[in-house]
Write a protein that holds these residues in place. Structure first.
Motif, PDB file in Angstrom:
ATOM      1  N   VAL A   1       0.697  -1.117   0.058  1.00 32.68           N
ATOM      2  CA  VAL A   1       0.118   0.063  -0.113  1.00 32.68           C
ATOM      3  C   VAL A   1       0.945   1.226  -0.102  1.00 32.68           C
ATOM      4  O   VAL A   1       0.494   2.337  -0.593  1.00 32.68           O
ATOM      5  CB  VAL A   1      -1.048   0.082   1.121  1.00 32.68           C
ATOM      6  N   GLU A   2       2.052   1.039   0.619  1.00 30.59           N
ATOM      7  CA  GLU A   2       2.946   2.451   0.968  1.00 30.59           C
ATOM      8  C   GLU A   2       3.481   2.780  -0.571  1.00 30.59           C
ATOM      9  O   GLU A   2       4.037   3.796  -0.552  1.00 30.59           O
ATOM     10  CB  GLU A   2       4.041   2.000   1.777  1.00 30.59           C
TER      11      GLU A   2
ATOM     12  N   ILE B   1       1.864   2.909  -3.505  1.00 32.26           N
ATOM     13  CA  ILE B   1       1.022   3.343  -4.257  1.00 32.26           C
ATOM     14  C   ILE B   1       0.646   4.943  -3.845  1.00 32.26           C
ATOM     15  O   ILE B   1       0.342   5.438  -2.791  1.00 32.26           O
ATOM     16  CB  ILE B   1      -0.644   2.597  -4.104  1.00 32.26           C
TER      17      ILE B   1
ATOM     18  N   GLY C   1      -0.653   8.638  -2.993  1.00 34.79           N
ATOM     19  CA  GLY C   1      -1.755   9.077  -2.383  1.00 34.79           C
ATOM     20  C   GLY C   1      -2.711   9.495  -3.451  1.00 34.79           C
ATOM     21  O   GLY C   1      -4.178   9.310  -3.173  1.00 34.79           O
TER      22      GLY C   1
ATOM     23  N   VAL D   1      -3.388   8.010  -6.301  1.00 32.96           N
ATOM     24  CA  VAL D   1      -4.268   6.887  -6.856  1.00 32.96           C
ATOM     25  C   VAL D   1      -4.989   6.518  -5.792  1.00 32.96           C
ATOM     26  O   VAL D   1      -6.063   5.882  -6.200  1.00 32.96           O
ATOM     27  CB  VAL D   1      -3.125   5.976  -7.224  1.00 32.96           C
ATOM     28  N   MET D   2      -4.608   6.316  -4.600  1.00 30.80           N
ATOM     29  CA  MET D   2      -5.532   5.744  -3.554  1.00 30.80           C
ATOM     30  C   MET D   2      -6.832   6.889  -3.280  1.00 30.80           C
ATOM     31  O   MET D   2      -7.960   5.960  -3.266  1.00 30.80           O
ATOM     32  CB  MET D   2      -4.851   5.755  -2.269  1.00 30.80           C
ATOM     33  N   ASN D   3      -6.743   7.977  -3.677  1.00 26.12           N
ATOM     34  CA  ASN D   3      -7.832   8.720  -3.384  1.00 26.12           C
ATOM     35  C   ASN D   3      -8.749   8.681  -4.763  1.00 26.12           C
ATOM     36  O   ASN D   3     -10.065   8.498  -4.247  1.00 26.12           O
ATOM     37  CB  ASN D   3      -7.349  10.151  -3.352  1.00 26.12           C
TER      38      ASN D   3
ATOM     39  N   ALA E   1      -8.877   5.999  -6.312  1.00 25.26           N
ATOM     40  CA  ALA E   1      -9.555   4.462  -6.116  1.00 25.26           C
ATOM     41  C   ALA E   1     -10.765   4.717  -5.169  1.00 25.26           C
ATOM     42  O   ALA E   1     -11.745   4.025  -5.408  1.00 25.26           O
ATOM     43  CB  ALA E   1      -8.510   3.692  -5.708  1.00 25.26           C
ATOM     44  N   GLU E   2     -10.665   5.328  -3.981  1.00 29.16           N
ATOM     45  CA  GLU E   2     -11.433   5.366  -2.997  1.00 29.16           C
ATOM     46  C   GLU E   2     -12.611   6.063  -3.424  1.00 29.16           C
ATOM     47  O   GLU E   2     -13.717   5.759  -3.392  1.00 29.16           O
ATOM     48  CB  GLU E   2     -10.993   6.423  -1.939  1.00 29.16           C
TER      49      GLU E   2
END
Length: 72
Positions: free
Chosen positions: A20-21, A23, A25, A27-29, A31-32
């Motif tokens: 996870v680290e 990826i 931020g 991209v994570m946002n 995806a969310e």
């Protein structure tokens, strides 16, 4: 670019070793946001005629766990 004849193996290895680290931020946002959007669409569409027809088709084809996956 990946040039190996075993692209699926390389993709699986990449996914298996991804943390996870690693990826970003942004991209994570994103995806969310997409997950929340999909979930809202799924809830809004539940019970509508097109969704019920697709669900019945999937059930008839044997590719859907109607009772055990979606308890009422």
């Amino acid at each position: 670019m990946i040039t190996s004849p075993h692209l699926s193996r390389e993709l699986a290895s990449f996914a298996a070793n991804l943390c996870v680290e690693d990826i970003p931020g942004e991209v994570m946002n994103r995806a969310e946001d997409l997950l929340v959007d999909w979930f809202g669409s799924a809830i809004a569409g539940k019970g509508s005629r097109p969704v019920e027809l697709i669900t019945q088709f999937a059930f008839n084809m044997g590719g859907f766990c109607f009772d055990s996956c979606w308890p009422i």
